[in-house]
Motif scaffolding. Sequence first.
Motif, PDB file in Angstrom:
ATOM      1  N   VAL A 100      45.971  89.634  87.891  1.00  0.00           N
ATOM      2  CA  VAL A 100      45.369  88.712  86.933  1.00  0.00           C
ATOM      3  C   VAL A 100      46.167  88.806  85.641  1.00  0.00           C
ATOM      4  O   VAL A 100      46.342  89.898  85.081  1.00  0.00           O
ATOM      5  N   MET A 101      46.679  87.670  85.183  1.00  0.00           N
ATOM      6  CA  MET A 101      47.444  87.629  83.937  1.00  0.00           C
ATOM      7  C   MET A 101      46.471  87.685  82.762  1.00  0.00           C
ATOM      8  O   MET A 101      45.529  86.892  82.699  1.00  0.00           O
ATOM      9  N   VAL A 102      46.684  88.632  81.838  1.00  0.00           N
ATOM     10  CA  VAL A 102      45.817  88.805  80.682  1.00  0.00           C
ATOM     11  C   VAL A 102      46.670  88.929  79.423  1.00  0.00           C
ATOM     12  O   VAL A 102      47.890  89.121  79.504  1.00  0.00           O
ATOM     13  N   ASP A 103      46.049  88.808  78.278  1.00  0.00           N
ATOM     14  CA  ASP A 103      46.750  88.933  76.990  1.00  0.00           C
ATOM     15  C   ASP A 103      46.237  90.148  76.233  1.00  0.00           C
ATOM     16  O   ASP A 103      45.551  90.030  75.232  1.00  0.00           O
ATOM     17  N   LEU A 104      46.567  91.320  76.695  1.00  0.00           N
ATOM     18  CA  LEU A 104      46.123  92.542  76.028  1.00  0.00           C
ATOM     19  C   LEU A 104      47.259  93.265  75.311  1.00  0.00           C
ATOM     20  O   LEU A 104      47.071  94.361  74.808  1.00  0.00           O
ATOM     21  N   GLN A 105      48.427  92.665  75.238  1.00  0.00           N
ATOM     22  CA  GLN A 105      49.578  93.343  74.648  1.00  0.00           C
ATOM     23  C   GLN A 105      49.426  93.576  73.140  1.00  0.00           C
ATOM     24  O   GLN A 105      50.039  94.480  72.599  1.00  0.00           O
ATOM     25  N   PHE A 106      48.567  92.823  72.465  1.00  0.00           N
ATOM     26  CA  PHE A 106      48.407  92.983  71.024  1.00  0.00           C
ATOM     27  C   PHE A 106      47.156  93.779  70.658  1.00  0.00           C
ATOM     28  O   PHE A 106      46.844  93.944  69.488  1.00  0.00           O
TER      29      PHE A 106
END
Length: 127
Positions: A100-106
């Motif tokens: 699942v692609m998520v945006d947790l890098q920040f």
Amino acid sequence: MATWAVWHSQRGVVWNHIAIDYIIVGFCVWRMTRQRRPLVYVCEKGIVIRRRPSSLWERIDMLWNGDHYYNFIPYAQIIGFTANWEEIHMVTESGGILIVMVDLQFVTYKDKLKLLSVIDERSHTAM
């Protein structure tokens, strides 16, 4: 952006340009208010995580229907995250692996460690 719009409106430019300036400012303010949406909800039996849109149309749809992009993942099915925190790997019920692609890098390092400790703690108690 607002200063630019006010400056343009004070110069006496054409009304079409003034309307476009205020539409741009309104859109920017609207987007800023939506920036604080949670990426992950920690629940009792799993996490509810917002997945990244996979196309431009999904990104546009996310502006109005942002709640449709949250997925529930049980703790027992979570394998882990990639090193850059842009994917979560999980085991499906049929034994396959789902990414699942998520945006947790920040997300801050401290919050990432909290999330990992909660997942680790609750995945062992769920077994």
